[in-house]
Design a protein around this motif. Structure first.
Motif, PDB file in Angstrom:
ATOM      1  N   PHE A  79       0.831  -1.054  -0.167  1.00  0.00           N
ATOM      2  CA  PHE A  79      -0.060  -0.103  -0.028  1.00  0.00           C
ATOM      3  C   PHE A  79       0.922   1.281  -0.016  1.00  0.00           C
ATOM      4  CE2 PHE A  79      -2.407  -3.047   2.843  1.00  0.00           C
ATOM      5  CZ  PHE A  79      -2.971  -3.509   1.927  1.00  0.00           C
ATOM      6  N   ALA A  80       0.179   2.267  -0.400  1.00  0.00           N
ATOM      7  CA  ALA A  80       1.000   3.802  -0.337  1.00  0.00           C
ATOM      8  C   ALA A  80       1.163   3.887   1.128  1.00  0.00           C
ATOM      9  CB  ALA A  80       0.053   4.567  -0.997  1.00  0.00           C
ATOM     10  N   LYS A  81       2.100   4.432   1.491  1.00  0.00           N
ATOM     11  CA  LYS A  81       2.439   4.894   2.971  1.00  0.00           C
ATOM     12  C   LYS A  81       1.457   5.640   3.440  1.00  0.00           C
ATOM     13  CE  LYS A  81       6.154   5.928   6.184  1.00  0.00           C
ATOM     14  NZ  LYS A  81       6.148   4.865   7.206  1.00  0.00           N
ATOM     15  N   GLY A  82       0.858   5.458   4.667  1.00  0.00           N
ATOM     16  CA  GLY A  82      -0.341   6.444   4.951  1.00  0.00           C
ATOM     17  C   GLY A  82       0.331   7.255   6.316  1.00  0.00           C
ATOM     18  N   ALA A  83      -0.594   7.861   6.926  1.00  0.00           N
ATOM     19  CA  ALA A  83      -0.312   8.672   7.985  1.00  0.00           C
ATOM     20  C   ALA A  83      -0.062   7.782   9.241  1.00  0.00           C
ATOM     21  CB  ALA A  83      -1.213   9.874   8.253  1.00  0.00           C
TER      22      ALA A  83
END
Length: 180
Positions: A79-83
């Motif tokens: 996944f795209a890195k989230g907060a």
């Protein structure tokens, strides 16, 4: 004590329903990359984009559209890195009868398996027939082979760094909004 596993599950339902996954079910996963694997399934450590591949679940296409040859998938998407501390939606599956499952997790990726090798002779609940592609597994987790890949996030657990994972499964019907 060496380890402890605790899970708390609570579910409320107002009517009996049986979820059915089919090749025509829309399926969306927010994975933008894939952990590459050798032909024998062993991770290579390479990370490749999913765009334009049969593993690009980002647009919510049905499995049959993405995999017309019915090869199936057993791959780890990244996944795209989230907060930090955020638990984003990582997958959404909608059955033909309108029941949707929304999966949220704080993990960096998930193994996606479309039950390609599920045996037709496997035991099922009364009235159900199991067969290849009759189910999908969404398994949020760290990167495969992370212990041997220095550029991957660590999955090693020790007394000063316990294992922690957050997961949310939200179910709705007929596209109803989630209630959070």
């Amino acid at each position: 004590m060496i380890s402890r596993h605790q899970s708390t599950w609570r579910s409320t339902i107002t009517t009996r329903w049986v979820p059915r996954v089919t090749l025509g079910a829309p399926f969306a996963v927010s994975g933008i990359n894939l952990s590459a694997a050798a032909p024998d399934g062993v991770p290579t450590g390479a990370i490749v984009p999913v765009a334009g591949t049969p593993f690009d679940f980002t647009d919510g296409q049905p499995f049959a559209t993405l995999d017309p040859q019915r090869r199936g998938t057993d791959n780890h998407v990244i996944f795209a890195k989230g907060a930090e501390g955020h638990m984003p939606e990582i997958a959404k599956l909608t059955s033909p009868n309108g029941v949707s499952m929304r999966v949220c997790s704080d993990q960096p990726g998930a193994q996606i398996y479309t039950a390609t090798h599920l045996s037709s002779g496997a035991a099922a609940q009364e009235g159900q027939q199991l067969a290849p592609f009759a189910a999908v597994c969404i398994e949020p987790q760290g990167f495969p082979d992370a212990v041997n890949q220095p550029d991957f996030p660590s999955v090693i657990v020790h007394p000063g760094r316990p294992y922690h994972q957050r997961l949310s499964l939200d179910f709705s019907t007929n596209g109803a909004d989630r209630d959070d």
